[in-house]
Design an enzyme around this catalytic site. Structure first.
Site, PDB file in Angstrom:
ATOM      1  N   ARG A 158       0.829  -1.221   0.000  1.00  7.77           N
ATOM      2  CA  ARG A 158       0.000   0.000   0.000  1.00  7.77           C
ATOM      3  C   ARG A 158       0.861   1.269   0.000  1.00  7.77           C
ATOM      4  O   ARG A 158       0.532   2.263   0.661  1.00  7.77           O
ATOM      5  CB  ARG A 158      -0.945   0.046   1.199  1.00  7.77           C
ATOM      6  CG  ARG A 158      -1.881  -1.114   1.321  1.00  7.77           C
ATOM      7  CD  ARG A 158      -2.952  -1.142   0.244  1.00  7.77           C
ATOM      8  NE  ARG A 158      -3.872  -2.233   0.503  1.00  7.77           N
ATOM      9  CZ  ARG A 158      -3.739  -3.459   0.000  1.00  7.77           C
ATOM     10  NH1 ARG A 158      -2.744  -3.733  -0.840  1.00  7.77           N
ATOM     11  NH2 ARG A 158      -4.597  -4.403   0.288  1.00  7.77           N
ATOM     12  N   SER A 232     -10.962  -0.495   3.225  1.00 11.87           N
ATOM     13  CA  SER A 232     -10.216  -0.725   4.473  1.00 11.87           C
ATOM     14  C   SER A 232      -9.722   0.612   4.998  1.00 11.87           C
ATOM     15  O   SER A 232      -9.039   1.334   4.273  1.00 11.87           O
ATOM     16  CB  SER A 232      -9.002  -1.608   4.216  1.00 11.87           C
ATOM     17  OG  SER A 232      -9.377  -2.770   3.546  1.00 11.87           O
ATOM     18  N   GLU A 328      -4.895   3.483   6.243  1.00 12.17           N
ATOM     19  CA  GLU A 328      -4.608   3.313   4.820  1.00 12.17           C
ATOM     20  C   GLU A 328      -5.211   4.499   4.059  1.00 12.17           C
ATOM     21  O   GLU A 328      -4.687   4.950   3.046  1.00 12.17           O
ATOM     22  CB  GLU A 328      -5.241   1.999   4.353  1.00 12.17           C
ATOM     23  CG  GLU A 328      -5.026   1.712   2.900  1.00 12.17           C
ATOM     24  CD  GLU A 328      -5.670   0.407   2.471  1.00 12.17           C
ATOM     25  OE1 GLU A 328      -5.470  -0.628   3.123  1.00 12.17           O
ATOM     26  OE2 GLU A 328      -6.374   0.429   1.443  1.00 12.17           O
TER      27      GLU A 328
HETATM   28  P1  NAP Z   1     -10.036 -11.489   4.771  1.00 15.67           P
HETATM   29  O1  NAP Z   1     -10.224 -12.567   3.771  1.00 15.67           O
HETATM   30  O2  NAP Z   1     -11.001 -11.333   5.891  1.00 15.67           O
HETATM   31  O3  NAP Z   1      -8.582 -11.599   5.399  1.00 15.67           O
HETATM   32  C1  NAP Z   1      -8.142 -10.622   6.353  1.00 15.67           C
HETATM   33  C2  NAP Z   1      -6.735 -10.181   6.002  1.00 15.67           C
HETATM   34  O4  NAP Z   1      -5.895 -11.317   6.066  1.00 15.67           O
HETATM   35  C3  NAP Z   1      -6.661  -9.628   4.596  1.00 15.67           C
HETATM   36  O5  NAP Z   1      -6.611  -8.242   4.697  1.00 15.67           O
HETATM   37  C4  NAP Z   1      -5.424 -10.266   3.985  1.00 15.67           C
HETATM   38  O6  NAP Z   1      -4.322  -9.372   3.850  1.00 15.67           O
HETATM   39  C5  NAP Z   1      -4.999 -11.322   4.974  1.00 15.67           C
HETATM   40  N1  NAP Z   1      -5.030 -12.626   4.307  1.00 15.67           N
HETATM   41  C6  NAP Z   1      -6.102 -13.447   4.140  1.00 15.67           C
HETATM   42  N2  NAP Z   1      -5.730 -14.579   3.517  1.00 15.67           N
HETATM   43  C7  NAP Z   1      -4.412 -14.470   3.279  1.00 15.67           C
HETATM   44  C8  NAP Z   1      -3.460 -15.321   2.659  1.00 15.67           C
HETATM   45  N3  NAP Z   1      -3.805 -16.522   2.156  1.00 15.67           N
HETATM   46  N4  NAP Z   1      -2.169 -14.885   2.566  1.00 15.67           N
HETATM   47  C9  NAP Z   1      -1.823 -13.689   3.051  1.00 15.67           C
HETATM   48  N5  NAP Z   1      -2.670 -12.843   3.653  1.00 15.67           N
HETATM   49  C10 NAP Z   1      -3.950 -13.229   3.771  1.00 15.67           C
HETATM   50  O7  NAP Z   1      -9.891 -10.092   3.989  1.00 15.67           O
HETATM   51  P2  NAP Z   1     -10.966  -9.071   3.451  1.00 15.67           P
HETATM   52  O8  NAP Z   1     -10.994  -7.905   4.342  1.00 15.67           O
HETATM   53  O9  NAP Z   1     -12.256  -9.761   3.100  1.00 15.67           O
HETATM   54  O10 NAP Z   1     -10.249  -8.629   2.114  1.00 15.67           O
HETATM   55  C11 NAP Z   1      -9.980  -9.556   1.078  1.00 15.67           C
HETATM   56  C12 NAP Z   1      -8.945  -8.963   0.144  1.00 15.67           C
HETATM   57  O11 NAP Z   1      -9.412  -7.755  -0.445  1.00 15.67           O
HETATM   58  C13 NAP Z   1      -7.644  -8.620   0.867  1.00 15.67           C
HETATM   59  O12 NAP Z   1      -6.573  -8.911   0.030  1.00 15.67           O
HETATM   60  C14 NAP Z   1      -7.768  -7.140   1.106  1.00 15.67           C
HETATM   61  O13 NAP Z   1      -6.528  -6.496   1.152  1.00 15.67           O
HETATM   62  C15 NAP Z   1      -8.562  -6.679  -0.092  1.00 15.67           C
HETATM   63  N6  NAP Z   1      -9.347  -5.503   0.239  1.00 15.67           N
HETATM   64  C16 NAP Z   1      -8.755  -4.281   0.176  1.00 15.67           C
HETATM   65  C17 NAP Z   1      -9.502  -3.171   0.520  1.00 15.67           C
HETATM   66  C18 NAP Z   1      -8.909  -1.818   0.492  1.00 15.67           C
HETATM   67  O14 NAP Z   1      -9.646  -0.862   0.684  1.00 15.67           O
HETATM   68  N7  NAP Z   1      -7.639  -1.671   0.315  1.00 15.67           N
HETATM   69  C19 NAP Z   1     -10.815  -3.285   0.911  1.00 15.67           C
HETATM   70  C20 NAP Z   1     -11.349  -4.535   0.977  1.00 15.67           C
HETATM   71  C21 NAP Z   1     -10.611  -5.640   0.644  1.00 15.67           C
HETATM   72  P3  NAP Z   1      -4.057  -8.408   2.586  1.00 15.67           P
HETATM   73  O15 NAP Z   1      -4.942  -7.244   2.811  1.00 15.67           O
HETATM   74  O16 NAP Z   1      -2.601  -8.065   2.740  1.00 15.67           O
HETATM   75  O17 NAP Z   1      -4.370  -9.158   1.340  1.00 15.67           O
END
Ligand code: NAP
Length: 341
Positions: A158, A232, A328
């Protein structure tokens, strides 16, 4: 006279001057008439304006165009030049339509193409830095048109040079991506794998991954058109092993993801949830009931209300876990100066 500044929190923000930029020529003209350093706002999907009145001019990059061309020395690869003002998700869909893969995991991320490299958007195991060849733009201090290759962008989690040395002085005008007709597909994130497993009979394609990502995101994340938010709000904290081990003793079920440098990534959403803050509401501001990492405007919240709840979340998580969450989302005052949470 004042002009609305769009932002996905749905806050009624105004600025004295908002300059849409459709061409490089128009940008040069704008720079000549501007009296103060501008703030660059794409779709406003990663910004919290704490004041309703911005006292600096706003530049809105609206440069359009998506051009595909085969890469001469890599038969399977296609280079894609995209104007900064294109909508990110529309680029994802267009590239899939052309039979290309590489962007499918990044489906439905709000915002523009020009904003994607700024914070190196990422989701479901893919970061946009893995697809970017170069970023072109204008140095607002010198008026010079520059192209930065991938290494010069200094991408990290990020993060990029555009949030550091070139912060507020480089307006991205276009981004070049390298996509492939065939490439390994990333399906290891649990929520994505789970969604794909619902139809094991269907062949795994980039289009199917995109559909699955869209389904998961729609189920878990609020649509900013219906409920103001900026995705996020906090980054996932990355901690040293000793901190992780002491937390794991107290919370054996804590999700954790080892990083290549030996540090451990924790899930900010899980920490907020376990601190008892999922779905809380303070007036019109709150955390989302399905995803605690998202701060929402239920309607009528002020930027200060959102900031207050972010501070409450940060303080509570710090008290309970001794982990400092970093935003973020960019937090801005009326002079477009960054606010420290
Ligand atoms: P989630 O599946 O509830 O998982 C929570 C966090 O754990 C995620 O943020 C992800 O990190 C990490 N994670 C889960 N599985 C992983 C794996 N196999 N290896 C490494 N890290 C893992 O997450 P969520 O909130 O529903 O989001 C799903 C994805 O969408 C994530 O990649 C998240 O970053 C992305 N997202 C981004 C935003 C944003 O505004 N930037 C908003 C919503 C979702 P990472 O975030 O590092 O991937």
């Amino acid at each position: 006279m004042s002009f609305p500044v769009h932002n996905s929190f749905g806050l009624p923000v105004q600025a004295d001057a908002v300059y849409p930029v459709h061409t490089l020529e128009q940008l040069r003209e704008r720079l000549q008439v501007m009296s103060a350093a501008p703030l660059i706002v794409g779709a406003g999907s990663n910004m919290l304006f704490v004041s309703e009145r911005l006292q600096v001019p706003v530049l809105m990059p609206l440069l359009k165009g998506i051009q595909y061309r085969d890469e001469a020395d890599e038969p399977d690869a296609v280079l894609v030049d995209v104007g900064a003002g294109e909508v990110w998700h529309e680029l994802v869909l267009d590239s899939l339509q052309k039979g290309l893969c590489g962007l499918e995991n990044l489906s439905l991320i709000p915002g523009t193409v020009g904003a994607a490299p700024i914070q190196n958007i990422g989701a479901y195991g893919v970061e946009v830095k893995e697809r970017i060849v170069a970023v072109a733009g204008v140095d607002l201090y010198t008026g010079e048109l520059r192209e930065l290759d991938n290494a010069e962008c200094q991408f990290a989690y990020r993060d990029s040079v555009f949030k550091r040395k070139l912060k507020d002085r480089f307006m991205v005008t276009s981004v070049r991506f390298r996509l492939h007709r065939r490439a390994p597909l990333q399906t290891h994130y649990e929520a994505l794998a789970h969604e794909l497993a619902r139809h094991p009979e269907q062949p795994l394609t980039a289009r199917r991954i995109s559909d699955a990502v869209i389904a998961v995101r729609r189920a878990r994340l609020p649509d900013p058109v219906l409920l103001g938010n900026a995705g996020s709000f906090f980054k996932n904290p990355v901690v040293e092993t000793d901190i992780y081990l002491s937390l794991l003793q107290r919370y054996p079920d804590m999700p954790h993801y080892p990083q290549s440098n030996g540090q451990i990534k924790l899930a900010a959403g899980w920490l907020i949830d376990r601190a008892g803050l999922k779905g809380i509401r303070r007036g019109a501001a709150g955390t989302h009931a399905q995803q605690a990492l998202v701060i929402v405007n239920h309607g009528g919240a002020s930027g200060q209300d959102i900031l207050n709840i972010a501070r409450e979340v940060r303080d509570t998580v710090l008290d309970k876990f001794a982990v400092a969450l970093q935003p973020e989302v960019r937090l801005l005052d009326e002079q477009a100066q960054d606010i420290v949470l």
